[in-house]
Scaffold this active site. Structure first.
Site, PDB file in Angstrom:
ATOM      1  CG  ASP A   1      -2.035 -14.424  10.017  1.00 50.68           C
ATOM      2  OD1 ASP A   1      -2.881 -13.602   9.623  1.00 50.68           O
ATOM      3  OD2 ASP A   1      -0.863 -14.119  10.290  1.00 50.68           O
TER       4      ASP A   1
ATOM      5  NE  ARG B   1       5.496  -5.919  22.875  1.00 50.45           N
ATOM      6  CZ  ARG B   1       6.663  -6.283  22.320  1.00 50.45           C
ATOM      7  NH1 ARG B   1       7.086  -7.522  22.418  1.00 50.45           N
ATOM      8  NH2 ARG B   1       7.420  -5.393  21.701  1.00 50.45           N
TER       9      ARG B   1
ATOM     10  CD  GLU C   1       7.695  -7.419  29.303  1.00 48.69           C
ATOM     11  OE1 GLU C   1       8.642  -6.733  28.881  1.00 48.69           O
ATOM     12  OE2 GLU C   1       7.172  -8.324  28.636  1.00 48.69           O
TER      13      GLU C   1
ATOM     14  CG  HIS D   1      10.671  -8.662  26.505  1.00 45.91           C
ATOM     15  ND1 HIS D   1       9.717  -7.682  26.518  1.00 45.91           N
ATOM     16  CD2 HIS D   1      10.901  -8.909  25.188  1.00 45.91           C
ATOM     17  CE1 HIS D   1       9.396  -7.347  25.281  1.00 45.91           C
ATOM     18  NE2 HIS D   1      10.110  -8.084  24.456  1.00 45.91           N
TER      19      HIS D   1
END
Ligand SMILES: NC(=O)c1ccc[n+]([C@@H]2O[C@H](COP(=O)([O-])OP(=O)(O)OC[C@H]3O[C@@H](n4cnc5c(N)ncnc54)[C@H](O)[C@@H]3O)[C@@H](O)[C@H]2O)c1
Ligand SMILES: O=C(O)[C@H](O)COP(=O)(O)O
Length: 524
Positions: A168, A229, A258, A276
């Site tokens: 990160d 995502r 989706e 999801h």
């Protein structure tokens, strides 16, 4: 009477604060339902299914607030909302635990072939040898994106005896060591991890973070998880690497489109999927629905909201006075963030001159919101900027000084990382606008907007010409160019601005020039 449209499946119990609100009427219908009078709606509540686009905003002139019962706001055009003065709120932490748990469950299921074995037994088979799995214990889990969900997943994985290696860019070593994880570069995670999971927001920067190039750096037999995502892992590239046997399997909760329909990855037995479901627990849905229902009610009752993404809470009058400095502060924060691509521990802001008559704390928050833009998914604004900095372990200091460096007003910011510090100063000049006047020890003067290139180079004859030639060869028009240096022949900087985004090929060519020390592409 306020008309509140609940357009996605939002937990009814959580909506109680709105159902009890006597000045509101709740309509539970899709935005596409012909019975809905979009032009009369004051508040819109959604999850990830409804796409809140510019076109939809156009049909909803009365709309004052959009509330996302969840984290990701990539289905909402926040810029379009801001332009229209529509406040956007979300529920940033209500589904963190559920999503971390779902990711962990997917990882365990993937490693032990649980969905495949389950189906096989139900097909009246008993193939014990076919479903031999792998332990989690002792394996290295690579986490890309160490925010709320990444952090909760790391804690759970460590409890199972896994080594956790994370990437990160905004994580400091200090925080990593507090969390007991190894702070690494993207390449290190790709090279060493047995299982790699993504937990970043979907942004222009993270789209395709795991592409063919990244996949080719991974160990043979690596596993991938995506419960963040669709699109962060390039689906076509993943299909290629699963097809050729390099990637041993993948667990996916999210998809580029989706629902995904006919989907190339479905043909692989070692790809397991859920629709999801990361946030789909009773607890998370109650949490996020309650959070947004309270926020919307607070907003209509003229009380400050706490998870507002895009708008300041202040009177129009005061906002007009502070607006130029607000813009300057945001641009300084965003420039700073893009000039220093590493974890920051401390940000110190000094205000001097006429700006000190204004509410400087508000400007500090604006500056931080510019700093966090593109780094995290919660679209940090003035409401949540300080809390976000605190959550990320960044100390923020603010002071007033009498030294305005010769300007009528000045905002000076110093950011400290573990290895260095970086100072940037800006001023607002009447009838001229915002300017950045000092950057990392160099006096300079540029307008902080658009596509910029910040080049650190050696002050040698011909450098500027060679830069210009490369850009010219790539048909890139330089709109403005500013240079600064401390001494003849020493270190120097250039700030170039362009009318349109510059391509990576030109940037790579520039990077090859001998006298270029470093380069940052800044998008403001
Ligand atoms: N499957 C689901 O149902 C579900 C549920 C909740 C959230 N999500 C998704 O998960 C994402 C993460 O949620 P969160 O609450 O942890 O968000 P967060 O903002 O707390 O964490 C995101 C982290 O990603 C890091 N990051 C940003 N750009 C990066 C990059 N280029 N490389 C590596 N790290 C980068 C940020 O520094 C931050 O620490 C959300 O944006 C949302 O899209 C999915
Ligand atoms: O970003 C989020 O909060 C999750 O992806 C959840 O999305 P959902 O509300 O559609 O389940």
């Amino acid at each position: 009477m306020y008309q509140i449209l609940v357009a996605d499946a939002i937990n009814a119990e959580g909506l109680q604060p709105l159902l009890e609100y006597k000045d509101a009427v709740i309509i539970e219908k899709k935005v596409t339902d012909p019975e809905v009078e979009l032009e009369k709606i004051d508040a819109l509540l959604v999850r990830s299914a409804t796409k809140v686009t510019e076109e939809l905003f156009e049909k909803m002139p009365q709309l004052k607030i959009v509330a996302r019962a969840g984290v990701g706001v990539d289905n909402i055009d926040v810029n379009a909302a801001t332009k229209r003065g529509v406040i956007v709120v979300n529920a940033p932490d209500g589904n963190t635990i559920s999503t971390a748990e779902h990711t962990f469950a997917m990882m365990a299921a993937l490693m032990r072939n649980i969905p495949q074995a389950h189906q096989s037994v139900k097909n009246l088979e008993w193939k014990r040898n076919e479903f031999v799995g792998n332990e989690l214990y002792g394996k290295t889990l690579g986490i890309l994106g160490m925010g709320r969900i990444g952090t909760e997943l790391a804690k759970r994985s460590k409890a199972f005896g896994m080594n956790v290696q994370v990437f990160d860019p905004f994580l400091t070593n200090e925080r990593a060591s507090k969390l007991g994880v190894q702070n690494s570069s993207l390449d290190e995670v790709l090279e060493h991890a047995d299982i790699i999971t993504v937990h970043t927001p979907l942004t222009a920067e993270t789209k395709g973070l795991i592409n063919e190039k990244a996949l080719s750096k991974t160990k043979k037999g690596v596993y991938f998880l995506n419960c963040a995502r669709g699109g962060i892992i390039d689906e076509d590239a993943l299909a290629t690497f699963i097809g050729n046997g390099h990637v041993a399997g993948a667990a996916l909760d999210v998809f580029e489109v989706e629902p995904p329909g006919e989907y190339p990855l479905f043909k692989f037995d070692n790809v397991i999927v859920t629709p999801h479901l990361g946030a789909s627990t009773r607890e998370a849905q109650l949490n996020v629905a309650t959070q947004v229902a309270k926020e919307v009610r607070m907003f209509f009752e003229d009380k400050p909201v706490s998870n507002s993404i895009n708008l300041p809470a202040m009177s129009k009058d005061i906002f007009e006075r502070i607006r130029p400095f607000h813009y300057l502060a945001k641009q300084i924060g965003s420039t700073l963030s893009q000039c220093i691509n590493e974890g920051i521990q401390e940000i110190s802001i000094t205000f001097s001159g006429s700006v000190t008559d204004l509410e400087t704390t508000y400007l500090t928050k604006a500056l931080l919101s510019g700093f966090f833009k593109n780094r995290i998914d919660i679209y940090v604004n003035e409401v949540n900027a300080l809390l976000t900095a605190k959550e990320r372990g960044i100390t923020v200091g603010e002071k007033i000084s009498t030294n305005s460096f010769g300007y009528a007003n000045c905002i000076s910011v110093t950011a400290k990382s573990e290895t260095r510090q970086f100072t940037i100063r800006g001023t607002f000049i009447d009838h001229y606008g915002p300017r950045i006047v000092y950057l990392n020890d160099f006096n300079i003067d540029f307008y902080p907007e658009g596509n910029l290139l910040y080049i650190q180079h050696m002050d040698r004859p011909g450098v500027i010409g060679r830069v210009g030639k490369i850009l010219g060869d790539h048909s890139i028009n330089i709109a403005t160019m500013q240079v600064g240096r401390k001494q003849v022949g020493g270190e120097a900087i250039m700030i170039l601005s362009f009318d349109k985004p510059i391509d990576d090929i030109a940037v790579n060519k520039l990077n090859e020039l001998d006298d270029i020390v470093s380069m940052n592409h800044i998008l403001l």
